[in-house]
Design a protein around this motif. Structure first.
Motif, PDB file in Angstrom:
ATOM      1  N   GLU A 179       7.458 -25.866 -30.959  1.00  0.00           N
ATOM      2  CA  GLU A 179       8.098 -24.555 -31.008  1.00  0.00           C
ATOM      3  C   GLU A 179       8.154 -23.993 -29.600  1.00  0.00           C
ATOM      4  O   GLU A 179       7.214 -24.145 -28.828  1.00  0.00           O
ATOM      5  CB  GLU A 179       7.294 -23.617 -31.911  1.00  0.00           C
ATOM      6  N   THR A 180       9.266 -23.367 -29.247  1.00  0.00           N
ATOM      7  CA  THR A 180       9.371 -22.673 -27.969  1.00  0.00           C
ATOM      8  C   THR A 180       9.809 -21.236 -28.224  1.00  0.00           C
ATOM      9  O   THR A 180      10.377 -20.925 -29.276  1.00  0.00           O
ATOM     10  CB  THR A 180      10.390 -23.355 -27.037  1.00  0.00           C
ATOM     11  N   GLY A 181       9.541 -20.379 -27.250  1.00  0.00           N
ATOM     12  CA  GLY A 181       9.956 -18.998 -27.441  1.00  0.00           C
ATOM     13  C   GLY A 181       9.524 -18.101 -26.298  1.00  0.00           C
ATOM     14  O   GLY A 181       8.890 -18.533 -25.330  1.00  0.00           O
ATOM     15  N   TYR A 182       9.914 -16.841 -26.413  1.00  0.00           N
ATOM     16  CA  TYR A 182       9.542 -15.807 -25.446  1.00  0.00           C
ATOM     17  C   TYR A 182       8.744 -14.721 -26.174  1.00  0.00           C
ATOM     18  O   TYR A 182       9.033 -14.390 -27.327  1.00  0.00           O
ATOM     19  CB  TYR A 182      10.777 -15.157 -24.840  1.00  0.00           C
ATOM     20  N   GLU A 198       4.885  -3.112 -19.557  1.00  0.00           N
ATOM     21  CA  GLU A 198       5.572  -1.854 -19.827  1.00  0.00           C
ATOM     22  C   GLU A 198       7.005  -2.116 -20.282  1.00  0.00           C
ATOM     23  O   GLU A 198       7.767  -2.840 -19.632  1.00  0.00           O
ATOM     24  CB  GLU A 198       5.581  -0.984 -18.568  1.00  0.00           C
ATOM     25  N   LYS A 199       7.369  -1.557 -21.419  1.00  0.00           N
ATOM     26  CA  LYS A 199       8.692  -1.715 -22.035  1.00  0.00           C
ATOM     27  C   LYS A 199       9.024  -3.179 -22.312  1.00  0.00           C
ATOM     28  O   LYS A 199      10.187  -3.535 -22.490  1.00  0.00           O
ATOM     29  CB  LYS A 199       9.778  -1.095 -21.139  1.00  0.00           C
ATOM     30  N   ASN A 200       7.987  -4.034 -22.323  1.00  0.00           N
ATOM     31  CA  ASN A 200       8.185  -5.463 -22.600  1.00  0.00           C
ATOM     32  C   ASN A 200       9.174  -6.108 -21.634  1.00  0.00           C
ATOM     33  O   ASN A 200       9.921  -7.032 -22.000  1.00  0.00           O
ATOM     34  CB  ASN A 200       8.639  -5.666 -24.040  1.00  0.00           C
ATOM     35  N   ASP A 201       9.178  -5.609 -20.396  1.00  0.00           N
ATOM     36  CA  ASP A 201      10.109  -6.131 -19.399  1.00  0.00           C
ATOM     37  C   ASP A 201       9.738  -7.542 -18.951  1.00  0.00           C
ATOM     38  O   ASP A 201      10.578  -8.251 -18.395  1.00  0.00           O
ATOM     39  CB  ASP A 201      10.154  -5.203 -18.183  1.00  0.00           C
ATOM     40  N   VAL A 202       8.491  -7.937 -19.150  1.00  0.00           N
ATOM     41  CA  VAL A 202       8.066  -9.290 -18.801  1.00  0.00           C
ATOM     42  C   VAL A 202       8.232 -10.179 -20.027  1.00  0.00           C
ATOM     43  O   VAL A 202       7.704  -9.886 -21.097  1.00  0.00           O
ATOM     44  CB  VAL A 202       6.605  -9.304 -18.321  1.00  0.00           C
ATOM     45  N   GLN A 203       8.987 -11.254 -19.864  1.00  0.00           N
ATOM     46  CA  GLN A 203       9.245 -12.194 -20.951  1.00  0.00           C
ATOM     47  C   GLN A 203       8.545 -13.520 -20.613  1.00  0.00           C
ATOM     48  O   GLN A 203       8.993 -14.281 -19.751  1.00  0.00           O
ATOM     49  CB  GLN A 203      10.744 -12.406 -21.128  1.00  0.00           C
ATOM     50  N   LEU A 204       7.421 -13.766 -21.295  1.00  0.00           N
ATOM     51  CA  LEU A 204       6.636 -14.974 -21.045  1.00  0.00           C
ATOM     52  C   LEU A 204       7.091 -16.096 -21.984  1.00  0.00           C
ATOM     53  O   LEU A 204       7.126 -15.931 -23.206  1.00  0.00           O
ATOM     54  CB  LEU A 204       5.154 -14.693 -21.249  1.00  0.00           C
ATOM     55  N   PHE A 205       7.431 -17.226 -21.387  1.00  0.00           N
ATOM     56  CA  PHE A 205       7.925 -18.376 -22.154  1.00  0.00           C
ATOM     57  C   PHE A 205       6.754 -19.284 -22.524  1.00  0.00           C
ATOM     58  O   PHE A 205       5.811 -19.457 -21.743  1.00  0.00           O
ATOM     59  CB  PHE A 205       8.951 -19.157 -21.339  1.00  0.00           C
ATOM     60  N   TYR A 206       6.825 -19.877 -23.715  1.00  0.00           N
ATOM     61  CA  TYR A 206       5.752 -20.763 -24.153  1.00  0.00           C
ATOM     62  C   TYR A 206       6.303 -21.975 -24.895  1.00  0.00           C
ATOM     63  O   TYR A 206       7.426 -21.984 -25.400  1.00  0.00           O
ATOM     64  CB  TYR A 206       4.767 -20.005 -25.064  1.00  0.00           C
ATOM     65  N   ASP A 211       3.904 -20.246 -19.697  1.00  0.00           N
ATOM     66  CA  ASP A 211       4.314 -20.067 -18.299  1.00  0.00           C
ATOM     67  C   ASP A 211       3.863 -18.686 -17.841  1.00  0.00           C
ATOM     68  O   ASP A 211       4.452 -17.665 -18.205  1.00  0.00           O
ATOM     69  CB  ASP A 211       5.837 -20.187 -18.170  1.00  0.00           C
ATOM     70  N   GLN A 212       2.820 -18.627 -17.052  1.00  0.00           N
ATOM     71  CA  GLN A 212       2.281 -17.362 -16.557  1.00  0.00           C
ATOM     72  C   GLN A 212       1.760 -17.580 -15.133  1.00  0.00           C
ATOM     73  O   GLN A 212       1.424 -18.718 -14.780  1.00  0.00           O
ATOM     74  CB  GLN A 212       1.164 -16.848 -17.472  1.00  0.00           C
ATOM     75  N   PRO A 213       1.710 -16.567 -14.276  1.00  0.00           N
ATOM     76  CA  PRO A 213       2.189 -15.196 -14.490  1.00  0.00           C
ATOM     77  C   PRO A 213       3.721 -15.140 -14.476  1.00  0.00           C
ATOM     78  O   PRO A 213       4.380 -16.168 -14.329  1.00  0.00           O
ATOM     79  CB  PRO A 213       1.607 -14.445 -13.300  1.00  0.00           C
ATOM     80  N   VAL A 214       4.263 -13.933 -14.623  1.00  0.00           N
ATOM     81  CA  VAL A 214       5.708 -13.755 -14.622  1.00  0.00           C
ATOM     82  C   VAL A 214       6.308 -14.387 -13.369  1.00  0.00           C
ATOM     83  O   VAL A 214       5.739 -14.304 -12.279  1.00  0.00           O
ATOM     84  CB  VAL A 214       6.073 -12.260 -14.724  1.00  0.00           C
TER      85      VAL A 214
END
Length: 472
Positions: free
Chosen positions: A36-39, A44-52, A120-123
């Motif tokens: 499974e993949t996703g974001y 703040e305001k969920n502006d960071v989209q971390l992919f996994y 995938d972290q950090p942003v």
């Protein structure tokens, strides 16, 4: 009960997307495991989209541990672990020359014994991104906080894994972040944060833990493995007073000694001292600074049509294939990467670079000099830790890791002794405990900085036994 429900709804509302991947370019049939993949939106305001990437255990998904795996760097993609360390795939290098890289199954994948979230972290790492320039600003502590938020939201969206034993794991620089995350999880559980996580502990390989001491220990390690003479080591230690990084510029004797040390170690491959440097990648060892393997960063320079890999072999050439694969448009479509967000995938984001207290950019602040205090705090929790070190790594030598473990003043449950795989010594181990806390330390004989990459069979045996509460 209503309040808990509202909290869970607020968290789950932020899950951006997830999809099941059935096929991948380079593999000839349907995937034999669930990917499974996703974001997940955080900050703040969920502006960071971390992919996994999430791979379900190939054993017993309902019972096996759940691992959150974080790559080091900082800024190196989770695909690094997916292909080269603990993931279900690796590359068939001979079959990949001149065409789309060919994938083959990894018989020693940790997904044999656990479900794994690779993030995938950090942003700014891998396929993770931010919607605003301000949201790209991060630090050791911000990365930890956002990863904790990611995990809370992911578990709300995957409640079937809430009861699985949870472990936070990684290698290298992530040793500066994982102990903070683990402490946040325990504190959050105690504060009543939802969802309540079934946290059992953490696992770290060759972890950067105390930036000054870990880098300083390289000279002692180099002497221990006969890369420096007795006379040069004793002279350097005396003239520099054991401090090799923050050197007084007026101390001419120390500076002179360090020039000789640098001459002796300039062409040594820090991540694995017995392996060659990549001669065509313009790699230079940086003895007294934190430095990612330049071979990981510069593989784009050698991509071309991949008609042939330069010789003689060095490990850095293996990383060319992941870069080629991940930048293929068909691959990104199969992984459900959002179009137009990131134009180029990099093994490691070179704009997030640590050079001993000096950041190459204002985008990331290295604001945690040591995590020994966090480890000490965790000794008061119902917590398990597995710390392992490749004994041929000079980037974070086992000597410094053993020293900070000793400083925790834990009780020794079983003394230093060999552990075995298939009748052969795989390394040496010692077990510690204090009340409900336990720590197992293990060396991996012949391994470099990212232990599972060098010793996959032994690494799988190690974690399988540890998860099962068996002695190594």
């Amino acid at each position: 009960m209503l309040f808990r429900l509202i909290l869970l709804l607020l968290l789950s509302d932020i899950i951006a997307s997830r999809s099941i991947v059935k096929t991948l370019p380079g593999y000839p049939s349907d995937l034999p495991f669930e990917l499974e993949t996703g974001y997940v939106g955080v900050g703040e305001k969920n502006d960071v989209q971390l992919f996994y990437y999430f791979v379900e255990s190939e054993g017993s998904p309902k019972d096996d541990p759940l691992i959150l795996w974080l790559a080091g760097g900082p800024g190196c993609s989770a695909l690094r672990a997916f292909f080269y360390e603990i993931g279900p795939f690796t590359f068939n290098y001979e079959e990949s020359i001149g065409k789309t890289p060919t994938l083959e199954l990894n018989p020693y994948s940790w997904t044999k014994v656990a479900s794994i979230i690779y993030i995938d972290q950090p942003v700014g790492t891998g396929f993770s991104y931010a919607n605003t320039s301000e949201s790209y600003i991060s630090s050791d502590t911000i990365s930890a906080t956002q990863t904790y938020e990611f995990l809370r939201k992911w578990l709300v969206d995957h409640p079937e894994y809430l009861n699985n034993p949870l472990y936070i794991c990684g290698v290298s620089y992530i040793g500066m972040v994982i102990p903070i995350i683990v402490q946040e999880i325990y504190n959050g559980n105690e504060a009543g944060n939802e969802p309540q996580m079934n946290i059992k502990g953490y696992m770290l390989g060759n972890p950067l833990t105390d930036k000054n001491r870990d880098i300083n220990s390289r000279i002692k390690y180099a002497h221990r493995v006969a890369l420096l003479s007795d006379n040069l080591y004793k002279s350097t230690k005396a003239n520099c007073k054991g401090e090799y990084i923050d050197v007084d510029p007026s101390n001419g004797l120390c500076s002179s000694n360090l020039q000789l040390v640098d001459k002796c170690l300039d062409k040594i491959n820090l991540p694995q001292i017995l392996e060659p440097l990549c001669s065509t990648m313009n790699v230079k060892s940086n003895l007294l600074r934190w430095d990612r393997n330049s071979a990981e960063e510069n593989s784009m320079d050698l991509l071309g049509p991949l008609q042939q890999v330069p010789g003689p072999w060095c490990r850095g050439y293996n990383y060319i294939f992941a870069t080629k694969w991940a930048n293929d448009r068909d691959v990104q479509k199969a992984l459900n990467i959002r179009e137009g967000i990131k134009t180029e995938w990099l093994q490691c984001n070179t704009s997030i670079e640590y050079s001993f207290g000096v950041s190459a950019t204002v985008a990331y602040t290295f604001n945690v000099p040591s995590t020994v205090g966090y480890h000490r705090n965790l000794t008061h929790k119902n917590c398990r830790a597995l710390i392992f070190s490749g004994d041929l790594d000079m980037r974070v030598p086992h000597l410094s890791t053993e020293k900070w473990i000793d400083s925790l003043n834990l009780n020794i449950e079983s003394g230093w002794e060999p552990w075995f795989v298939d009748g052969q010594i795989a390394g040496y181990t010692i077990a510690y405990a204090r009340n409900d806390y336990s720590l197992t330390y293990a060396t991996m004989k012949g391994a470099g900085h990212t232990v599972p990459e060098y010793k996959p069979r032994e690494s799988l045996a190690m974690v399988d036994r540890w998860f099962a509460y068996y002695p190594l």
